[in-house]
Design an enzyme around this catalytic site. Sequence first.
Site, PDB file in Angstrom:
ATOM      1  N   SER A 166       0.843  -1.193   0.000  1.00 41.89           N
ATOM      2  CA  SER A 166       0.000   0.000   0.000  1.00 41.89           C
ATOM      3  C   SER A 166       0.882   1.248   0.000  1.00 41.89           C
ATOM      4  O   SER A 166       1.668   1.439  -0.925  1.00 41.89           O
ATOM      5  CB  SER A 166      -0.963  -0.046   1.198  1.00 41.89           C
ATOM      6  OG  SER A 166      -2.030   0.855   1.015  1.00 41.89           O
ATOM      7  N   HIS A 189      -7.332  -6.078   0.411  1.00 41.85           N
ATOM      8  CA  HIS A 189      -6.301  -5.112   0.796  1.00 41.85           C
ATOM      9  C   HIS A 189      -5.813  -5.419   2.208  1.00 41.85           C
ATOM     10  O   HIS A 189      -5.649  -4.526   3.039  1.00 41.85           O
ATOM     11  CB  HIS A 189      -6.863  -3.691   0.718  1.00 41.85           C
ATOM     12  CG  HIS A 189      -5.800  -2.626   0.621  1.00 41.85           C
ATOM     13  ND1 HIS A 189      -5.211  -2.260  -0.566  1.00 41.85           N
ATOM     14  CD2 HIS A 189      -5.220  -1.850   1.562  1.00 41.85           C
ATOM     15  CE1 HIS A 189      -4.321  -1.313  -0.347  1.00 41.85           C
ATOM     16  NE2 HIS A 189      -4.306  -1.052   0.953  1.00 41.85           N
ATOM     17  N   ASP A 227      -9.327  -6.324  -4.338  1.00 46.16           N
ATOM     18  CA  ASP A 227      -8.927  -5.193  -3.497  1.00 46.16           C
ATOM     19  C   ASP A 227     -10.018  -4.115  -3.527  1.00 46.16           C
ATOM     20  O   ASP A 227     -10.267  -3.518  -4.575  1.00 46.16           O
ATOM     21  CB  ASP A 227      -7.599  -4.621  -3.998  1.00 46.16           C
ATOM     22  CG  ASP A 227      -6.963  -3.640  -3.025  1.00 46.16           C
ATOM     23  OD1 ASP A 227      -7.698  -2.874  -2.382  1.00 46.16           O
ATOM     24  OD2 ASP A 227      -5.727  -3.630  -2.924  1.00 46.16           O
TER      25      ASP A 227
END
Length: 301
Positions: free
Chosen positions: A105, A281, A253
């Site tokens: 991320s 995620h 995601d």
Amino acid sequence: MTSRNELIVESGELRLWTERVGNSDGPAVLLVMGTAAPGIGWPDELVDVLAAGGRTVIRYDHRDTGRSTCVDFTTHPYVLADLAADATAVLDGHGVAAAHIVGASLGGAIGQWLAVHRPERVLTLTAMMTGPMGHSAGPAWARAMSGQAPDPVDLPPPTARFLRHLAHRADLAQGTRDECVAASLETWRVLNGDVLPFDEPAARRFVEACFDWTGSLGAALNHDLAGRRMTEDRLAPLSSIKAPTLVMHGTEDPLRPLPHGRALAEEVPHSRFRPIPGMGHTLFSPGLPRQLGEVIREHTV
């Protein structure tokens, strides 16, 4: 038993908690966590796979998370480049000239920054759950939250379910430890998606550890502010990246849908794009940390 050694390193006036795991003579892998997450966000199972493969694995707490220094963002704002400087300070503190950089991320954006601006420190790059560091997600979020249709030439916004969850979470009571843990746990459940099973016990252990590990839970929100600041250095072309690059992205995601990962892979020459079926995620699905660890181990040769 795998050796684990903690070390506090300095990045300017900041003190950063770090942990080194595995073979001290093996190639170094630096694990860079995402927004508002301390180093323990990297599951032990993933770390142990890499350590068993002869790597020396370093994970650390970003500024404003875990046992690292918290800052006053109002008087001392920072940007992605500053978070990247913290990463290099961690390498320096462990005497590592160059490492395999693995970022998730926001950590993936930090890894890109290093590969572009500090290429001598990057042996390989693995970017997970992220998109091009020069892409501003703000317009897509704004359109989605105002009920407008997505811009067909922009990368897609988060899913409607995730945006509804954010609105719902804002109304939740979060004054006690139990309330904070419950709210965070629900966020991770939504981020996990609905395809792979959600490892609630693992997520709960992580959320509770974050609460007990962190000096100031509110400080971690500064990462969002830093991540939104689109400075000129973030606009540098990713085509300059020479390090062998692997882009892994979950097909489910909800925060950064799959086109974000594909767009990153398309911008980095000779990169490999590996969709992970069912992954959202998070890393909170049984067996997923080991699976990802094995893929990273193969890439970090």
